[in-house]
Design a protein around this motif. Structure first.
Motif, mmCIF file in Angstrom:
data_model
loop_
_atom_site.group_PDB
_atom_site.id
_atom_site.type_symbol
_atom_site.label_atom_id
_atom_site.label_comp_id
_atom_site.label_asym_id
_atom_site.label_seq_id
_atom_site.Cartn_x
_atom_site.Cartn_y
_atom_site.Cartn_z
ATOM 1 N N MET A 165 0.832 -1.208 0.000
ATOM 2 C CA MET A 165 0.000 0.000 0.000
ATOM 3 C C MET A 165 0.868 1.260 0.000
ATOM 4 N N ARG B 85 2.479 1.699 -3.435
ATOM 5 C CA ARG B 85 1.517 2.155 -4.445
ATOM 6 C C ARG B 85 1.168 3.626 -4.249
ATOM 7 N N ARG C 245 1.853 6.520 -6.895
ATOM 8 C CA ARG C 245 0.721 7.305 -7.418
ATOM 9 C C ARG C 245 1.019 8.800 -7.287
ATOM 10 N N LEU D 276 -7.339 1.328 1.154
ATOM 11 C CA LEU D 276 -7.458 1.505 -0.285
ATOM 12 C C LEU D 276 -6.847 0.373 -1.123
ATOM 13 N N SER D 277 -5.684 -0.105 -0.679
ATOM 14 C CA SER D 277 -4.985 -1.125 -1.448
ATOM 15 C C SER D 277 -5.836 -2.401 -1.514
ATOM 16 N N ASP D 278 -6.382 -2.813 -0.368
ATOM 17 C CA ASP D 278 -7.253 -4.002 -0.352
ATOM 18 C C ASP D 278 -8.507 -3.740 -1.173
ATOM 19 N N ILE E 141 -8.877 -1.828 -3.905
ATOM 20 C CA ILE E 141 -8.670 -1.948 -5.356
ATOM 21 C C ILE E 141 -8.325 -3.385 -5.767
ATOM 22 N N ASP E 142 -7.819 -4.185 -4.814
ATOM 23 C CA ASP E 142 -7.533 -5.595 -5.130
ATOM 24 C C ASP E 142 -8.767 -6.476 -4.972
ATOM 25 N N ASP F 118 -10.035 -7.262 -2.107
ATOM 26 C CA ASP F 118 -9.813 -8.133 -0.944
ATOM 27 C C ASP F 118 -10.475 -7.611 0.327
ATOM 28 N N LEU G 111 -4.808 5.523 -8.459
ATOM 29 C CA LEU G 111 -4.080 4.408 -7.840
ATOM 30 C C LEU G 111 -4.258 3.138 -8.680
#
Lengths: 201, 91
Positions: free
Chosen positions: A177, A180, A184, B17-19, B21-22, B24, B50
């Motif tokens: 995270m 990324r 970004r 956010l990362s989870d 967009i994946d 998850d 992102l």
């Protein structure tokens, strides 16, 4: 390696045919070198591991069992060799189990809100943009870069990445995270120039 | 460029956010983020860019590339493949 176009005959390759091996090297080495360069962040290390990868592959190829595609198999050898190198040279990168999800540099400011999704492909993936994308990955802290390359560029799962590095899955997610979000932000700064140029016209 | 009023709910959203967009993230948290995105244009841009960032790197990673000539030459020598050094497929 484009497997549909590849003219390598597997049985010849497995029997130790040198010409087939030379063809395999030519079809696969460019992409594998790029992976190693992104992962190791150093041209000399990437070249050394590239050589070790093919030496190892040549010895192991009679035992190749077709369970995975040839490129996937080679790629896995290269990744393992690179990770071994990282563990020896920089054990601290693997062992830092930083569970702090945010640091101050993760804050998003007004200048970081640039909707570059709407730019045409020819700008987003131009030679110059690709060069910037490469540089941006190389500028990441190593502990973040390794996870980003493994997860988002090499397509390994969270669990595979965690197992390879000996860190928790949660830690993989946090590093990914952060990587990324940093990238970004960097791309927002870079692609913003296209909007500024547009206004000036 | 857009003025961004950065609220605590924006920061909370970024944490997941990362989870998100994946794909998850738990359904409940996903709904919360989607609800937040309906009312926060800036966060929508962050989410979209992102996703685009990840997509661009995936694209770059799948590119077919040739090895630089000097590195290829040393690799072929190391592997004792000198005989086939001049046989490179131009594609």
């Amino acid at each position: 390696m484009n497997q549909e176009r590849s003219t390598i005959q597997l049985e010849k390759l497995k029997s130790g045919d040198r010409e087939s091996f030379a063809m395999l090297v030519d079809e696969t080495s460019g992409k594998i070198y790029n992976t190693l360069l992104q992962l190791l962040g150093n041209e000399q290390d990437a070249e050394d591991i590239l050589q070790d990868t093919y030496i190892k592959a040549y010895r192991a190829i009679p035992d190749f069992e077709n369970r995975s595609a040839l490129y996937t198999w080679l790629h896995r050898i290269a990744l393992n060799e690179a990770l071994m190198q990282i563990r020896i040279q920089k054990p601290q990168i693997i062992s830092i189990d930083n569970n702090e999800p945010f640091s101050e540099d993760m804050d998003i400011e007004q200048k970081d809100i640039v909707d570059f999704c709407c730019l045409p492909e020819r700008e987003l993936l131009s030679k110059e943009s690709r060069h910037f994308l490469d540089q941006a990955v190389q500028s990441l802290p190593e502990s973040l870069r390794i996870v980003f390359v493994m997860r988002d560029m090499e397509g390994l799962s969270t669990q595979e990445t965690a197992d390879s590095l000996g860190i928790s899955e949660n830690n993989v997610k946090i590093r990914l995270m952060r990587a990324r979000l940093i990238l970004r932000k960097k791309l927002s700064g870079y692609f913003n120039k296209f909007f500024v140029e547009e206004k000036e016209l | 460029m857009i003025n961004h009023t950065y609220t605590s709910s924006c920061k909370q959203m970024l944490g997941n956010l990362s989870d998100f967009i994946d794909g998850d993230l738990q359904a409940e948290l996903c709904s919360e983020i989607e609800e937040h995105l309906k009312n926060c244009k800036n966060c929508r841009i962050v989410v979209d860019t992102l996703k685009k960032t990840v997509e661009l790197y995936e694209r770059c990673a799948s590119d077919e590339t040739n090895l630089p000539d000097d590195i290829r030459e040393r690799l072929f020598k190391k592997l004792a493949l000198n005989e086939w050094m001049d046989h490179q497929d131009p594609s």
